[in-house]
Scaffold this motif. Structure first.
Motif, PDB file in Angstrom:
ATOM      1  N   GLU A 247       0.794  -1.231   0.000  1.00  0.00           N
ATOM      2  CA  GLU A 247       0.000   0.000   0.000  1.00  0.00           C
ATOM      3  C   GLU A 247       0.828   1.283   0.000  1.00  0.00           C
ATOM      4  O   GLU A 247       0.316   2.341  -0.368  1.00  0.00           O
ATOM      5  CB  GLU A 247      -0.939   0.008   1.207  1.00  0.00           C
ATOM      6  CG  GLU A 247      -0.241   0.012   2.556  1.00  0.00           C
ATOM      7  CD  GLU A 247      -1.212   0.039   3.717  1.00  0.00           C
ATOM      8  OE1 GLU A 247      -0.772   0.281   4.856  1.00  0.00           O
ATOM      9  OE2 GLU A 247      -2.427  -0.172   3.485  1.00  0.00           O
ATOM     10  N   ASN A 248       2.095   1.203   0.372  1.00  0.00           N
ATOM     11  CA  ASN A 248       2.930   2.412   0.397  1.00  0.00           C
ATOM     12  C   ASN A 248       3.864   2.530  -0.799  1.00  0.00           C
ATOM     13  O   ASN A 248       4.752   3.387  -0.816  1.00  0.00           O
ATOM     14  CB  ASN A 248       3.748   2.454   1.694  1.00  0.00           C
ATOM     15  CG  ASN A 248       2.878   2.597   2.920  1.00  0.00           C
ATOM     16  OD1 ASN A 248       1.905   3.337   2.914  1.00  0.00           O
ATOM     17  ND2 ASN A 248       3.214   1.870   3.971  1.00  0.00           N
ATOM     18  N   SER A 249       3.665   1.678  -1.803  1.00  0.00           N
ATOM     19  CA  SER A 249       4.506   1.718  -2.994  1.00  0.00           C
ATOM     20  C   SER A 249       3.795   2.470  -4.123  1.00  0.00           C
ATOM     21  O   SER A 249       2.702   3.003  -3.948  1.00  0.00           O
ATOM     22  CB  SER A 249       4.865   0.300  -3.440  1.00  0.00           C
ATOM     23  OG  SER A 249       5.854   0.324  -4.446  1.00  0.00           O
ATOM     24  N   ASN A 294       6.457  -6.348 -10.168  1.00  0.00           N
ATOM     25  CA  ASN A 294       5.209  -5.748 -10.639  1.00  0.00           C
ATOM     26  C   ASN A 294       4.021  -6.720 -10.657  1.00  0.00           C
ATOM     27  O   ASN A 294       2.886  -6.316 -10.949  1.00  0.00           O
ATOM     28  CB  ASN A 294       5.406  -5.123 -12.020  1.00  0.00           C
ATOM     29  CG  ASN A 294       6.080  -3.760 -11.938  1.00  0.00           C
ATOM     30  OD1 ASN A 294       6.163  -3.166 -10.856  1.00  0.00           O
ATOM     31  ND2 ASN A 294       6.554  -3.256 -13.075  1.00  0.00           N
ATOM     32  N   SER A 295       4.280  -7.974 -10.343  1.00  0.00           N
ATOM     33  CA  SER A 295       3.178  -8.939 -10.248  1.00  0.00           C
ATOM     34  C   SER A 295       2.524  -8.918  -8.867  1.00  0.00           C
ATOM     35  O   SER A 295       1.463  -9.516  -8.666  1.00  0.00           O
ATOM     36  CB  SER A 295       3.683 -10.349 -10.548  1.00  0.00           C
ATOM     37  OG  SER A 295       4.481 -10.844  -9.478  1.00  0.00           O
ATOM     38  N   LEU A 296       3.151  -8.210  -7.940  1.00  0.00           N
ATOM     39  CA  LEU A 296       2.690  -8.220  -6.547  1.00  0.00           C
ATOM     40  C   LEU A 296       1.728  -7.071  -6.271  1.00  0.00           C
ATOM     41  O   LEU A 296       1.696  -6.082  -7.000  1.00  0.00           O
ATOM     42  CB  LEU A 296       3.907  -8.175  -5.624  1.00  0.00           C
ATOM     43  CG  LEU A 296       4.792  -9.433  -5.761  1.00  0.00           C
ATOM     44  CD1 LEU A 296       6.142  -9.230  -5.132  1.00  0.00           C
ATOM     45  CD2 LEU A 296       4.101 -10.638  -5.117  1.00  0.00           C
ATOM     46  N   PRO A 297       0.912  -7.193  -5.215  1.00  0.00           N
ATOM     47  CA  PRO A 297      -0.147  -6.198  -4.948  1.00  0.00           C
ATOM     48  C   PRO A 297       0.401  -4.794  -4.703  1.00  0.00           C
ATOM     49  O   PRO A 297       1.463  -4.623  -4.092  1.00  0.00           O
ATOM     50  CB  PRO A 297      -0.806  -6.744  -3.675  1.00  0.00           C
ATOM     51  CG  PRO A 297      -0.461  -8.182  -3.623  1.00  0.00           C
ATOM     52  CD  PRO A 297       0.902  -8.299  -4.233  1.00  0.00           C
ATOM     53  N   ARG A 298      -0.353  -3.824  -5.179  1.00  0.00           N
ATOM     54  CA  ARG A 298      -0.027  -2.407  -4.988  1.00  0.00           C
ATOM     55  C   ARG A 298      -1.280  -1.584  -5.231  1.00  0.00           C
ATOM     56  O   ARG A 298      -2.270  -2.082  -5.799  1.00  0.00           O
ATOM     57  CB  ARG A 298       1.101  -1.974  -5.925  1.00  0.00           C
ATOM     58  CG  ARG A 298       0.755  -1.987  -7.405  1.00  0.00           C
ATOM     59  CD  ARG A 298       1.964  -1.681  -8.277  1.00  0.00           C
ATOM     60  NE  ARG A 298       3.034  -2.684  -8.112  1.00  0.00           N
ATOM     61  CZ  ARG A 298       4.120  -2.448  -7.391  1.00  0.00           C
ATOM     62  NH1 ARG A 298       4.309  -1.270  -6.809  1.00  0.00           N
ATOM     63  NH2 ARG A 298       5.034  -3.393  -7.272  1.00  0.00           N
ATOM     64  N   PRO A 299      -1.281  -0.323  -4.866  1.00  0.00           N
ATOM     65  CA  PRO A 299      -2.470   0.517  -5.107  1.00  0.00           C
ATOM     66  C   PRO A 299      -2.800   0.621  -6.584  1.00  0.00           C
ATOM     67  O   PRO A 299      -1.909   0.625  -7.435  1.00  0.00           O
ATOM     68  CB  PRO A 299      -2.069   1.888  -4.539  1.00  0.00           C
ATOM     69  CG  PRO A 299      -0.986   1.575  -3.558  1.00  0.00           C
ATOM     70  CD  PRO A 299      -0.241   0.413  -4.125  1.00  0.00           C
ATOM     71  N   LYS A 300      -4.086   0.684  -6.885  1.00  0.00           N
ATOM     72  CA  LYS A 300      -4.516   0.833  -8.276  1.00  0.00           C
ATOM     73  C   LYS A 300      -4.747   2.297  -8.615  1.00  0.00           C
ATOM     74  O   LYS A 300      -4.765   2.691  -9.744  1.00  0.00           O
ATOM     75  CB  LYS A 300      -5.805   0.033  -8.506  1.00  0.00           C
ATOM     76  CG  LYS A 300      -5.611  -1.458  -8.318  1.00  0.00           C
ATOM     77  CD  LYS A 300      -6.888  -2.225  -8.602  1.00  0.00           C
ATOM     78  CE  LYS A 300      -6.708  -3.722  -8.412  1.00  0.00           C
ATOM     79  NZ  LYS A 300      -7.933  -4.488  -8.700  1.00  0.00           N
TER      80      LYS A 300
END
Length: 300
Positions: A247-249, A294-300
């Motif tokens: 979430e912080n990326s 880039n396959s890992l979760p992050r904000p959309k």
């Protein structure tokens, strides 16, 4: 009776004496030079330098790369304080605008220089060298002509997953002033050598997140953590090493979320200490590592 010298003979004699003295002085200089100057050592250093240059051709063309202006010249400029504030905002964005920001709380806690290395001055480190010389310019992504301010806010909203700055704010003016200063030695319309990111060889197969996972554990986890969440500063107002997912990326709109962009970024900059002349990963490894991160979760 003693013969008197004529003026002509007297002058001729003086000239001969002066000539002899010059010869003696020259001999003394040569003798002293042979004592205090090690000409053989100078010759050896020269030969070693030529050998290094012949074995490493890249060293001889290093000066072809763009270099930022001398920072000591900033104080000579009328907007020196604004430029220096802009550099601080780029290097320590979170301190001013992060979750614990002293000016506003509007970003994810990362700093601009987490993507634009060395405050936007590193060769092939996503530097700012070409910004002032090429903006405003048409960008295919937006389908419009964009100003520097618009481009800065793209980063704030995507890479920093935060809120845009007002164009007339002190912070925006400072950032733009600094970016323009960084590229002030670049001719208008001509991106210099070393700007942007490296374009690496395309794969003849899909990039492999599975291979990238192994590489991440071996090459990246020491700094960015096994869980990819980076390392916070002791003060808690920014990261020593930024989070690469979570979430912080950066979010899906960030430039580094594009696989080719991220792979090129890794090639000349990662792991820490890598450069364009001394990369630490192959092109294939860069693609696989980018695919995994880039396959890992992050904000959309």
């Amino acid at each position: 009776m003693k013969e008197e010298l004529s003026p002509e003979k007297y002058i001729s004699s003086i000239e001969k004496i002066i000539g002899i003295l010059w010869v003696i002085l020259l001999l003394v200089v040569v003798l002293l030079g042979s004592v205090f100057i090690d000409f053989d050592k100078i010759r050896q250093h020269f030969l070693v330098a030529k050998k290094i240059e012949s074995e490493n051709p890249k060293a001889s063309i290093q000066n072809d790369y763009w270099a930022p202006p001398d920072s000591t010249t900033i104080n000579l400029l009328p907007d020196a304080e604004l430029i220096k504030y802009g550099r601080q905002l780029i290097a320590n964005t979170s301190h001013f605008l992060g979750p614990k920001g002293t000016v506003a709380k509007s970003t994810n806690g990362m700093n601009c220089q987490n993507c634009h290395l060395d405050a936007g001055t590193k060769i092939f480190g996503n530097n700012y060298s070409a910004v002032a010389s090429t903006y405003p310019k048409f960008r295919g992504r937006s389908g419009t002509y964009e100003s520097i301010e618009k481009r800065v806010n793209d980063c704030f909203e995507r890479s920093l997953n935060g809120q845009a700055l007002k164009h007339d704010s002190k912070e925006m003016k400072a950032i733009v002033s600094y970016i323009k200063w960084v590229g002030s030695n670049v001719k208008k319309g001509e991106p210099p050598k070393g700007s942007g990111l490296v374009k690496i060889t395309l794969l003849d197969r899909p990039a492999s997140p599975e291979n990238g996972k192994v590489l991440y554990a071996d090459k990246c986890s020491t700094c960015h953590g096994k869980d990819g969440q980076g390392v916070l500063k002791p003060s808690g107002d920014g990261y020593t090493y930024p989070p690469l997912w979570g979430e912080n990326s950066y979010n899906w709109g960030a430039g580094l979320y594009r696989l080719s962009t991220f792979a090129g970024y890794i090639k000349a900059n990662m792991p820490l200490g890598a450069t364009i002349d001394a990369p630490q990963l192959t092109d294939e490894e860069c693609w696989d590592l980018a695919a995994y991160i880039n396959s890992l979760p992050r904000p959309k």
